[in-house]
Write a protein that holds these residues in place. Sequence first.
Motif, PDB file in Angstrom:
ATOM      1  N   GLY A   1       0.822  -1.207   0.000  1.00  8.26           N
ATOM      2  CA  GLY A   1       0.000   0.000   0.000  1.00  8.26           C
ATOM      3  C   GLY A   1       0.853   1.253   0.000  1.00  8.26           C
ATOM      4  O   GLY A   1       2.062   1.173   0.073  1.00  8.26           O
ATOM      5  N   PRO A   2       0.297   2.372  -0.116  1.00  8.83           N
ATOM      6  CA  PRO A   2      -1.147   2.620  -0.092  1.00  8.83           C
ATOM      7  C   PRO A   2      -1.842   2.322  -1.421  1.00  8.83           C
ATOM      8  O   PRO A   2      -3.067   2.338  -1.490  1.00  8.83           O
ATOM      9  N   ASP A   3      -1.068   2.029  -2.481  1.00  5.46           N
ATOM     10  CA  ASP A   3      -1.670   1.796  -3.797  1.00  5.46           C
ATOM     11  C   ASP A   3      -1.731   0.309  -4.122  1.00  5.46           C
ATOM     12  O   ASP A   3      -0.941  -0.481  -3.608  1.00  5.46           O
TER      13      ASP A   3
ATOM     14  N   PRO B   1      -4.217  -2.986  -1.821  1.00  3.82           N
ATOM     15  CA  PRO B   1      -3.251  -2.833  -0.730  1.00  3.82           C
ATOM     16  C   PRO B   1      -3.537  -3.844   0.380  1.00  3.82           C
ATOM     17  O   PRO B   1      -4.699  -4.107   0.709  1.00  3.82           O
ATOM     18  N   GLY B   2      -2.479  -4.410   0.920  1.00  7.05           N
ATOM     19  CA  GLY B   2      -2.627  -5.397   1.978  1.00  7.05           C
ATOM     20  C   GLY B   2      -2.705  -6.829   1.483  1.00  7.05           C
ATOM     21  O   GLY B   2      -2.762  -7.768   2.276  1.00  7.05           O
ATOM     22  N   SER B   3      -2.710  -7.021   0.165  1.00  4.16           N
ATOM     23  CA  SER B   3      -2.742  -8.354  -0.427  1.00  4.16           C
ATOM     24  C   SER B   3      -1.325  -8.930  -0.417  1.00  4.16           C
ATOM     25  O   SER B   3      -0.410  -8.345  -1.001  1.00  4.16           O
ATOM     26  N   VAL B   4      -1.144 -10.077   0.250  1.00  2.00           N
ATOM     27  CA  VAL B   4       0.191 -10.653   0.394  1.00  2.00           C
ATOM     28  C   VAL B   4       0.152 -12.143   0.064  1.00  2.00           C
ATOM     29  O   VAL B   4      -0.706 -12.872   0.552  1.00  2.00           O
TER      30      VAL B   4
ATOM     31  N   PRO C   1       0.836   0.704   5.413  1.00  2.00           N
ATOM     32  CA  PRO C   1       1.923  -0.158   4.949  1.00  2.00           C
ATOM     33  C   PRO C   1       2.771  -0.762   6.072  1.00  2.00           C
ATOM     34  O   PRO C   1       3.139  -1.935   6.003  1.00  2.00           O
ATOM     35  N   ALA C   2       3.051  -0.002   7.119  1.00  2.00           N
ATOM     36  CA  ALA C   2       3.853  -0.535   8.224  1.00  2.00           C
ATOM     37  C   ALA C   2       3.128  -1.680   8.934  1.00  2.00           C
ATOM     38  O   ALA C   2       3.753  -2.678   9.318  1.00  2.00           O
TER      39      ALA C   2
END
Length: 163
Positions: free
Chosen positions: A95-97, A104-107, A128-129
């Motif tokens: 993220g943020p994009d 964002p946040g997809s891992v 992001p952190a």
Amino acid sequence: MTARRLAELAERCGITVAVAESLTAGNVAAALGAAPDSAVWFRGGVVAYATEVKRQVLGVPDVPVVSETAATAMAEGVRSLMDADIAVATTGAGGPDPQDGEPPGSVWFCVVSRGDARAEHRQFDGDPADVVERSVQYALELLLSMAQAVTRSSPVSADDNRV
């Protein structure tokens, strides 16, 4: 705590560990390196932030880098490169994009041993952190789980079967 438990198991059972990181930018390696006796069992890692590094060093094919295929290639590539018993890879959109069409946040994670591979997707909320922190913890949990599976599947000598 998870890194310490992995360290104890890896040292006791002679398991070596490696990591390939994109999203987590070396934070998994830092956690492992800070664990007890890491010089004995931690082989090292590759921080492959750039797509070209993922492809040239870790053997990621021409696919979106935020994908199961990329995570699996990264884990298998670093395990082979470092001649480790188990390895984990992290790649995602912190993220943020969005990235590669992923929010964002997809891992994507993949943990491998010499005979097994498990890829998993997680969606983490937060800045992001937060995404990185949660991804590091999850990667460590996957390594511990694989180390436990490897030790359960290996033959036990008579000396190891003491009560």
